[in-house]
Design a protein around this motif. Structure first.
Motif, PDB file in Angstrom:
ATOM      1  N   CYS A 199       0.816  -1.312  -0.130  1.00  0.00           N
ATOM      2  CA  CYS A 199      -0.109   0.060  -0.079  1.00  0.00           C
ATOM      3  C   CYS A 199       0.777   1.254  -0.162  1.00  0.00           C
ATOM      4  O   CYS A 199       1.977   1.336   0.552  1.00  0.00           O
ATOM      5  CB  CYS A 199      -0.940  -0.107   1.159  1.00  0.00           C
ATOM      6  SG  CYS A 199      -0.131  -0.260   3.007  1.00  0.00           S
ATOM      7  N   SER A 200       0.311   2.264  -0.690  1.00  0.00           N
ATOM      8  CA  SER A 200       0.873   3.738  -0.567  1.00  0.00           C
ATOM      9  C   SER A 200       0.365   4.585   0.378  1.00  0.00           C
ATOM     10  O   SER A 200      -1.048   4.486   0.203  1.00  0.00           O
ATOM     11  CB  SER A 200       1.215   4.334  -2.158  1.00  0.00           C
ATOM     12  OG  SER A 200      -0.204   4.395  -2.533  1.00  0.00           O
ATOM     13  N   ILE A 201       0.827   5.148   1.072  1.00  0.00           N
ATOM     14  CA  ILE A 201       0.160   6.324   2.062  1.00  0.00           C
ATOM     15  C   ILE A 201       0.694   7.441   1.858  1.00  0.00           C
ATOM     16  O   ILE A 201       1.706   7.817   1.799  1.00  0.00           O
ATOM     17  CB  ILE A 201       0.457   5.688   3.419  1.00  0.00           C
ATOM     18  CG1 ILE A 201      -0.114   4.228   3.577  1.00  0.00           C
ATOM     19  CG2 ILE A 201      -0.289   6.363   4.487  1.00  0.00           C
ATOM     20  CD1 ILE A 201       0.547   3.353   4.830  1.00  0.00           C
ATOM     21  N   SER A 202      -0.342   8.579   1.730  1.00  0.00           N
ATOM     22  CA  SER A 202       0.133   9.822   1.403  1.00  0.00           C
ATOM     23  C   SER A 202       0.306  10.686   2.566  1.00  0.00           C
ATOM     24  O   SER A 202       0.058   9.967   3.947  1.00  0.00           O
ATOM     25  CB  SER A 202      -1.138  10.572   0.815  1.00  0.00           C
ATOM     26  OG  SER A 202      -2.102  10.848   1.555  1.00  0.00           O
ATOM     27  N   ASP A 203       0.893  11.712   2.707  1.00  0.00           N
ATOM     28  CA  ASP A 203       1.261  12.593   3.968  1.00  0.00           C
ATOM     29  C   ASP A 203      -0.020  12.680   4.897  1.00  0.00           C
ATOM     30  O   ASP A 203      -0.161  12.728   5.893  1.00  0.00           O
ATOM     31  CB  ASP A 203       1.796  13.762   3.680  1.00  0.00           C
ATOM     32  CG  ASP A 203       3.221  13.620   3.024  1.00  0.00           C
ATOM     33  OD1 ASP A 203       3.908  12.463   3.517  1.00  0.00           O
ATOM     34  OD2 ASP A 203       3.834  14.667   2.609  1.00  0.00           O
TER      35      ASP A 203
END
Length: 355
Positions: A199-203
């Motif tokens: 998974c990618s997780i934004s700020d």
């Protein structure tokens, strides 16, 4: 089961020999050997080439873990979550929201229809939402949703987006740079064995995650933000699976993402042309079908066709799920299986079965 069995299912997909061989390497202790943490950081860097620039976390668990972890980490009791759905997995997000005491507001529509942007906008205007969920590719129906306009609307209302891209990431373009939490899995287009969520997780997603008190361990994303840098994992990681995933990602990047996308499109086009020649219709239509999976409407015959394909031709296909279990036959041409020769072998066999 024979060695030449062809598994044309929409995940888990066929695992290339190079990935299997990599997984047979000696297993390190991922808790204490510094080299393993460096390896993990290298792997997340490679995944960034697929995802974009957001932070990447790799969890030890099948793709469903990612869906639950996203909700567990982002939703506090009482938080309102807009669950945008036109399929089984889109609707399923609401179950996770309720499990963690959030308020799930479902904006759903027919499984044969696109996401209803007007209804989504109306829901957002009528109430305050912290998070919204949706699915890019609904595997049970083979539908690829146009999520770009929905992401635009969510951004306008400052709503954190969670997107299940498990069946599309690595096979078709996904607007990952505009998604706050984008979920993938090892066993779909990456063609590695089941067992890992990526998974990618934004700020801004991290900011929300860090404000939520999560009652869990496996479902808590917060420790993964600094785990690799601090050389500590919340639990013993699946080292052999990670080795296999790295080799799978190496194969993908070596081929080139654009070439991979073209290969998936070509396989899907071939599969659907062959299906049309056999008098079979798509569920729901060609315009919205994903390049990773073809769903065929077979009206009550899915189970029998699946059995005949396996018994007579050693080819494994999938049926539909839920109410569509016996009305949809699904052919997965994703990852390693998105190849013309494999599609032709499958459709030749299906032609023989139908005759």
């Amino acid at each position: 089961m024979t060695d030449d069995r062809l598994r044309m299912t929409p995940g888990p997909t066929e695992v290339p020999a190079a990935v299997r061989e990599r997984m047979s390497e000696p297993t390190p202790n991922p808790d204490v050997e510094p080299e393993f943490f460096e390896f993990y950081r290298t792997l997340t860097d490679k995944l960034e080439a697929v995802y974009g620039d957001d932070d990447i976390a790799i969890l030890g668990g099948e793709g469903i873990l990612g869906l639950e972890a996203a909700i567990a980490s982002l939703v506090e009791p009482g938080d309102r979550v807009l669950c945008i759905a036109n399929g089984l997995y889109g609707e399923g997000f609401a179950d996770f929201v309720e499990m963690y005491d959030g308020e799930a507001v479902i904006c759903d529509g027919p499984w044969t229809a696109p996401l209803d942007l007007e209804a989504i906008e109306s829901r957002l205007e009528d109430g305050s939402f912290d998070v919204a969920t949706m699915v890019h590719c609904e595997t049970p129906t083979g539908v690829r949703n146009d999520i770009g306009p929905v992401l635009d609307v969510l951004e306008e209302h400052d709503v954190i987006s969670v997107v299940d891209a498990v069946s599309s990431l690595g096979g078709v373009p996904v607007p990952t740079d505009r998604i706050d939490v984008c979920l993938g899995a090892s066993q779909k287009c990456f063609s590695a064995p089941p067992g890992l969520t990526v998974c990618s997780i934004s700020d801004r997603a991290w900011a929300k995650i860090e404000s939520v008190e999560t009652n869990g361990l496996y479902t808590d994303l917060e420790p993964w933000r600094d785990a690799a840098d601090e050389e500590w994992f919340p639990y013993t990681h699946l080292s052999s699976n990670l080795y296999g995933l790295e080799t799978a990602i190496d194969l993908l990047l070596e081929e080139g993402l654009e070439t991979v996308f073209e290969r998936h499109e070509a396989a899907a086009t071939r599969c659907r042309r062959r299906a049309a020649d056999l008098g079979l219709s798509l569920y729901p239509d060609d315009a919205r079908s994903s390049p990773t999976v073809t769903a065929l409407a077979v009206d009550g015959d899915a189970g029998q066709l699946q059995e005949s394909m396996a018994d007579d031709h050693d080819i494994v296909l999938a049926t539909g799920l839920g109410d569509l279990e016996d009305d949809v036959l699904r052919i997965g041409h994703m990852g390693h299986n998105a190849r013309i020769d494999r599609v032709d072998r499958t459709m030749d066999a299906l032609e023989a079965v139908l005759e």
